[in-house]
Design a protein around this motif. Structure first.
Motif, PDB file in Angstrom:
ATOM      1  N   VAL A   3      50.484  44.968  35.286  1.00 29.08           N
ATOM      2  CA  VAL A   3      49.552  44.620  34.074  1.00 29.08           C
ATOM      3  C   VAL A   3      49.564  43.262  34.132  1.00 29.08           C
ATOM      4  CG1 VAL A   3      49.191  44.470  31.499  1.00 29.08           C
ATOM      5  CG2 VAL A   3      50.491  46.603  32.671  1.00 29.08           C
ATOM      6  N   PHE A   4      48.202  42.781  34.127  1.00 35.16           N
ATOM      7  CA  PHE A   4      47.868  41.342  34.289  1.00 35.16           C
ATOM      8  C   PHE A   4      48.369  40.712  32.769  1.00 35.16           C
ATOM      9  CE2 PHE A   4      43.870  40.888  37.307  1.00 35.16           C
ATOM     10  CZ  PHE A   4      44.706  41.650  38.246  1.00 35.16           C
ATOM     11  N   PRO A   5      48.982  39.369  33.205  1.00 37.34           N
ATOM     12  CA  PRO A   5      49.184  38.549  32.019  1.00 37.34           C
ATOM     13  C   PRO A   5      47.818  38.234  31.507  1.00 37.34           C
ATOM     14  CG  PRO A   5      49.378  37.346  34.104  1.00 37.34           C
ATOM     15  CD  PRO A   5      49.037  38.548  34.487  1.00 37.34           C
ATOM     16  N   ASN A  84      49.303  22.935  36.690  1.00 41.04           N
ATOM     17  CA  ASN A  84      48.339  22.575  35.804  1.00 41.04           C
ATOM     18  C   ASN A  84      47.561  23.812  35.178  1.00 41.04           C
ATOM     19  OD1 ASN A  84      48.080  19.516  35.515  1.00 41.04           O
ATOM     20  ND2 ASN A  84      48.246  19.912  37.736  1.00 41.04           N
ATOM     21  N   LEU A  85      47.934  24.809  35.647  1.00 44.77           N
ATOM     22  CA  LEU A  85      47.231  26.339  35.269  1.00 44.77           C
ATOM     23  C   LEU A  85      48.024  27.371  35.129  1.00 44.77           C
ATOM     24  CD1 LEU A  85      44.584  26.090  38.233  1.00 44.77           C
ATOM     25  CD2 LEU A  85      44.103  26.035  35.710  1.00 44.77           C
ATOM     26  N   PRO A  86      47.623  28.517  34.380  1.00 50.17           N
ATOM     27  CA  PRO A  86      48.403  29.672  34.055  1.00 50.17           C
ATOM     28  C   PRO A  86      48.757  30.236  35.408  1.00 50.17           C
ATOM     29  CG  PRO A  86      46.360  29.467  32.980  1.00 50.17           C
ATOM     30  CD  PRO A  86      46.361  28.435  33.516  1.00 50.17           C
ATOM     31  N   GLN A  87      49.603  31.350  35.373  1.00 52.22           N
ATOM     32  CA  GLN A  87      50.047  32.173  36.552  1.00 52.22           C
ATOM     33  C   GLN A  87      48.907  32.252  37.535  1.00 52.22           C
ATOM     34  OE1 GLN A  87      52.479  35.624  35.465  1.00 52.22           O
ATOM     35  NE2 GLN A  87      51.811  36.692  37.466  1.00 52.22           N
ATOM     36  N   ILE A  88      49.219  32.199  38.615  1.00 48.80           N
ATOM     37  CA  ILE A  88      48.004  32.463  39.732  1.00 48.80           C
ATOM     38  C   ILE A  88      47.996  33.687  40.177  1.00 48.80           C
ATOM     39  CG2 ILE A  88      47.230  31.830  42.050  1.00 48.80           C
ATOM     40  CD1 ILE A  88      47.444  29.453  40.081  1.00 48.80           C
ATOM     41  N   VAL A  89      47.234  34.510  39.630  1.00 48.22           N
ATOM     42  CA  VAL A  89      46.910  36.019  39.944  1.00 48.22           C
ATOM     43  C   VAL A  89      46.193  36.261  41.097  1.00 48.22           C
ATOM     44  CG1 VAL A  89      46.310  38.231  38.997  1.00 48.22           C
ATOM     45  CG2 VAL A  89      47.585  36.728  37.817  1.00 48.22           C
ATOM     46  N   ALA A  90      45.117  35.292  41.209  1.00 46.39           N
ATOM     47  CA  ALA A  90      44.231  35.775  42.555  1.00 46.39           C
ATOM     48  C   ALA A  90      44.022  34.544  43.193  1.00 46.39           C
ATOM     49  CB  ALA A  90      43.002  36.139  41.773  1.00 46.39           C
TER      50      ALA A  90
END
Ligand code: NAD
Length: 255
Positions: A3-5, A84-90
């Motif tokens: 599931v994506f955060p 500097n960013l939320p979790q790198i999903v893509a």
């Protein structure tokens, strides 16, 4: 199934060019709630694009300059984005250069330039971002190939470009196989002629007519056509698609 955060980021390389595919993709994804990490050659330009995305779409965004052909600068840029960013999903590997040099006029400097940016560059960014995705056991990678790889040139760029873009398809398939067990998908999008400035400048109407002569869809593609394909492939529901090449080319190449 992963599931994506709620908060998740996409890194897009080559996203600073005003009329380019990367920039259009950044806007398209930001509009749909993705936080965006911008990588392009110029640090200030990358940060300016990120600031614009935040202003327009209210998402978190950060830019970092890097030459994708230089592994150390790629690693530093991804480190900066990650801090500097939320979790790198893509990840969307969009950065690239054209190369119209005829084969009989080709020297090794041009060969190396194009392979270094269009193939090694995809590998360096993918290799670094894969470390994060494997750790998180979640990731979506999309690499931009070209119909030139499948048809042996035939648009504007010639052999080194075709070779690099064919290499991108091989890289996509092999990395997809190795990262599959970590819930990371890897796919390629293979565009046909898209209305950007990469084919030697802005396309005239006459040039566009030539480019659509072999297509099933009778228009030149738009950066948005490619952005929409990337959006689909990096989506939460695309987790059963990996190692594929999606041709977004108006029907130019069918197989
Ligand atoms: P573009 O020239 O508008 O964008 C390319 C971007 O990549 C620019 O922002 C540029 O600064 C960046 N870039 C170039 N070299 C770089 C490097 N060494 N490091 C970091 N960034 C670098 O072109 P575009 O048409 O938007 O192309 C985007 C991608 O789509 C490219 O990979 C291209 O090969 C591919 N493609 C384009 C078409 C088309 O018809 N436009 C067709 C098939 C594939």
């Amino acid at each position: 199934m992963n599931v994506f955060p709620e908060e998740r980021s996409v890194i897009i390389t080559g996203a600073a060019s005003a009329r380019g595919i990367g920039r259009a993709t950044a806007s398209y994804l930001a509009e749909r709630g993705w936080a965006v990490g911008v990588i392009d050659l110029d640090d200030a330009a990358s940060k300016a694009v990120a600031a614009e995305l935040t202003e327009k779409f209210g998402v978190r965004a950060h830019g970092a300059g890097a030459n994708v052909a230089d592994e150390a600068s790629v690693r530093a840029a991804v480190d900066e984005l990650e801090a500097n960013l939320p979790q790198i999903v893509a990840l969307a590997n969009v950065a690239g250069v054209s190369s119209p040099t005829p084969y009989l006029e080709l020297d090794s400097a041009e060969w190396d330039r194009v392979l270094n940016i269009n193939l090694n560059g995809v590998h360096y960014v993918t290799r670094r971002v894969a470390e994060t995705m494997v750790k998180n056991r979640l990731g979506r990678i999309v690499n931009i190939s070209s119909v030139s790889a499948q048809r042996g040139g035939g648009t504007f760029s010639k052999t080194p470009y075709s070779v690099a873009k064919a290499g991108v398809i091989g890289l996509t398939r092999s990395v997809a196989r190795e990262l599959g067990p970590f819930d990371v998908t890897v796919n390629a999008v293979s565009p046909g002629p898209i209305d950007t400035d990469i084919m030697g400048g802005t396309l005239s109407d006459e040039r566009k007519d030539e480019l659509v002569a072999d297509l099933v869809v009778t228009r030149v593609g738009t950066p948005r056509d490619i952005a929409a394909a990337i959006h689909f492939l990096i989506g939460e529901d695309a987790g059963y698609i990996s190692g594929q090449t999606l041709n977004v080319d108006g029907g130019l190449y069918m197989h």
